[in-house]
Scaffold this motif. Structure first.
Motif, short mmCIF file in Angstrom:
data_model
loop_
_atom_site.label_atom_id
_atom_site.label_comp_id
_atom_site.label_asym_id
_atom_site.label_seq_id
_atom_site.Cartn_x
_atom_site.Cartn_y
_atom_site.Cartn_z
N GLY A 1 41.02 -90.93 19.49
CA GLY A 1 40.43 -89.93 20.10
C GLY A 1 40.00 -89.74 21.44
O GLY A 1 39.65 -88.81 22.09
N GLY A 2 40.29 -90.88 21.94
CA GLY A 2 40.11 -91.05 23.63
C GLY A 2 41.49 -90.61 24.15
O GLY A 2 42.26 -89.97 23.71
N SER A 3 41.42 -90.87 25.83
CA SER A 3 42.29 -90.27 26.53
C SER A 3 42.73 -91.05 27.58
O SER A 3 42.02 -92.01 27.71
N LEU A 4 44.02 -91.16 27.95
CA LEU A 4 44.68 -91.67 29.17
C LEU A 4 45.35 -90.87 29.99
O LEU A 4 45.98 -89.93 29.34
N ARG A 5 45.50 -91.20 31.27
CA ARG A 5 46.40 -90.67 32.02
C ARG A 5 47.46 -91.50 32.68
O ARG A 5 47.12 -92.56 33.57
N LEU A 6 48.67 -91.32 32.36
CA LEU A 6 49.63 -92.31 32.76
C LEU A 6 50.28 -91.66 34.04
O LEU A 6 50.42 -90.26 34.05
N SER A 7 50.47 -92.54 35.07
CA SER A 7 51.13 -92.28 36.14
C SER A 7 52.58 -92.92 36.54
O SER A 7 52.81 -93.89 35.91
N CYS A 8 53.30 -92.16 37.20
CA CYS A 8 54.82 -92.61 37.47
C CYS A 8 55.00 -92.37 38.72
O CYS A 8 55.51 -91.42 39.27
N ALA A 9 54.98 -93.32 39.58
CA ALA A 9 55.18 -93.37 41.09
C ALA A 9 56.59 -93.71 41.54
O ALA A 9 57.37 -94.71 41.07
N GLN B 1 69.36 -94.04 44.52
CA GLN B 1 68.56 -95.08 43.63
C GLN B 1 67.12 -94.44 43.67
O GLN B 1 66.77 -93.82 44.61
N VAL B 2 66.72 -94.58 42.33
CA VAL B 2 65.08 -94.07 42.38
C VAL B 2 64.43 -95.25 41.62
O VAL B 2 64.90 -95.68 40.67
N GLN B 3 63.33 -95.69 42.25
CA GLN B 3 62.41 -96.67 41.67
C GLN B 3 61.46 -96.14 41.10
O GLN B 3 60.61 -95.30 41.53
N LEU B 4 60.87 -96.55 39.68
CA LEU B 4 59.83 -96.00 39.20
C LEU B 4 58.89 -96.75 38.73
O LEU B 4 59.29 -97.84 38.17
N VAL B 5 57.62 -96.68 38.84
CA VAL B 5 56.60 -97.60 38.52
C VAL B 5 55.57 -96.95 37.55
O VAL B 5 54.87 -95.76 38.19
N GLU B 6 55.21 -97.18 36.47
CA GLU B 6 54.27 -96.59 35.64
C GLU B 6 53.03 -97.27 35.94
O GLU B 6 52.83 -98.44 35.93
N SER B 7 51.98 -96.60 35.53
CA SER B 7 50.50 -97.33 35.65
C SER B 7 49.71 -96.36 34.70
O SER B 7 49.93 -95.19 34.19
N GLY B 8 48.44 -96.84 34.34
CA GLY B 8 47.48 -96.18 33.62
C GLY B 8 47.44 -96.46 32.03
O GLY B 8 46.47 -96.01 31.36
N GLY B 9 48.22 -97.26 31.89
CA GLY B 9 48.12 -97.64 30.18
C GLY B 9 46.85 -98.64 29.95
O GLY B 9 46.11 -99.08 30.98
N GLY B 10 46.65 -98.87 28.64
CA GLY B 10 45.20 -99.61 28.44
C GLY B 10 44.98 -99.36 26.96
O GLY B 10 45.93 -99.10 26.20
N LEU B 11 43.90 -100.13 26.80
CA LEU B 11 43.36 -100.00 25.24
C LEU B 11 42.14 -98.89 25.39
O LEU B 11 41.18 -98.75 26.13
N VAL B 12 42.34 -97.90 24.43
CA VAL B 12 41.34 -96.89 24.17
C VAL B 12 41.18 -96.70 22.49
O VAL B 12 42.09 -97.06 21.71
N GLN B 13 40.24 -96.07 22.23
CA GLN B 13 39.73 -95.85 20.77
C GLN B 13 40.62 -94.60 20.55
O GLN B 13 40.81 -93.84 21.35
#
Length: 122
Positions: A15-23, A1-13
């Motif tokens: 043209g902006g940037s985000l980096r999502l992570s998956c632990a 089994q592998v458990q995955l947890v995403e993070s890093g989402g949010g509200l951005v305008q």
């Protein structure tokens, strides 16, 4: 089994940037290909990007080519999706997934995270 947890989402305008992570935890993450998918309201979950277990090859949906970059750090059991030049149409819940096949198909991925919301305002 592998458990995955995403993070890093949010509200951005736009043209902006985000980096999502998956632990990842559980079985060795390095044994699996990793994919990112997204699902907008009222739409099916769609492929965004994938990367091989070696981390040496990435592949993208046409609508994110040149804007998104997938990567992984197996020493940290973590995958990433860097998203630049975001557009309102990128608004969706983003999911990471792990599977034994390097694939664009949802059904080829065995393990999924719970998702992280990305909202891009115009």
């Amino acid at each position: 089994q592998v458990q995955l947890v995403e993070s890093g989402g949010g509200l951005v305008q736009a043209g902006g940037s985000l980096r999502l992570s998956c632990a990842a935890s559980g079985r060795s993450f390095s044994n699996y290909a990793m994919g990112w998918f997204r699902q907008a309201p009222g739409k099916e979950r769609e492929f965004v990007a994938r990367i091989m277990w070696t981390g040496s090859s990435g592949n993208y949906a046409d609508f994110v080519k040149g804007r998104f970059a997938i990567s992984r750090d197996d020493a940290k059991n973590t995958g990433y999706l860097k998203m630049d030049s975001l557009k309102p149409e990128d608004t969706a819940v983003y999911y990471c997934a792990a599977g034994s096949i390097y694939s664009q198909r949802r059904d080829d991925y065995h393990y999924w995270g719970q998702g992280t919301q990305v909202t891009v305002s115009s």
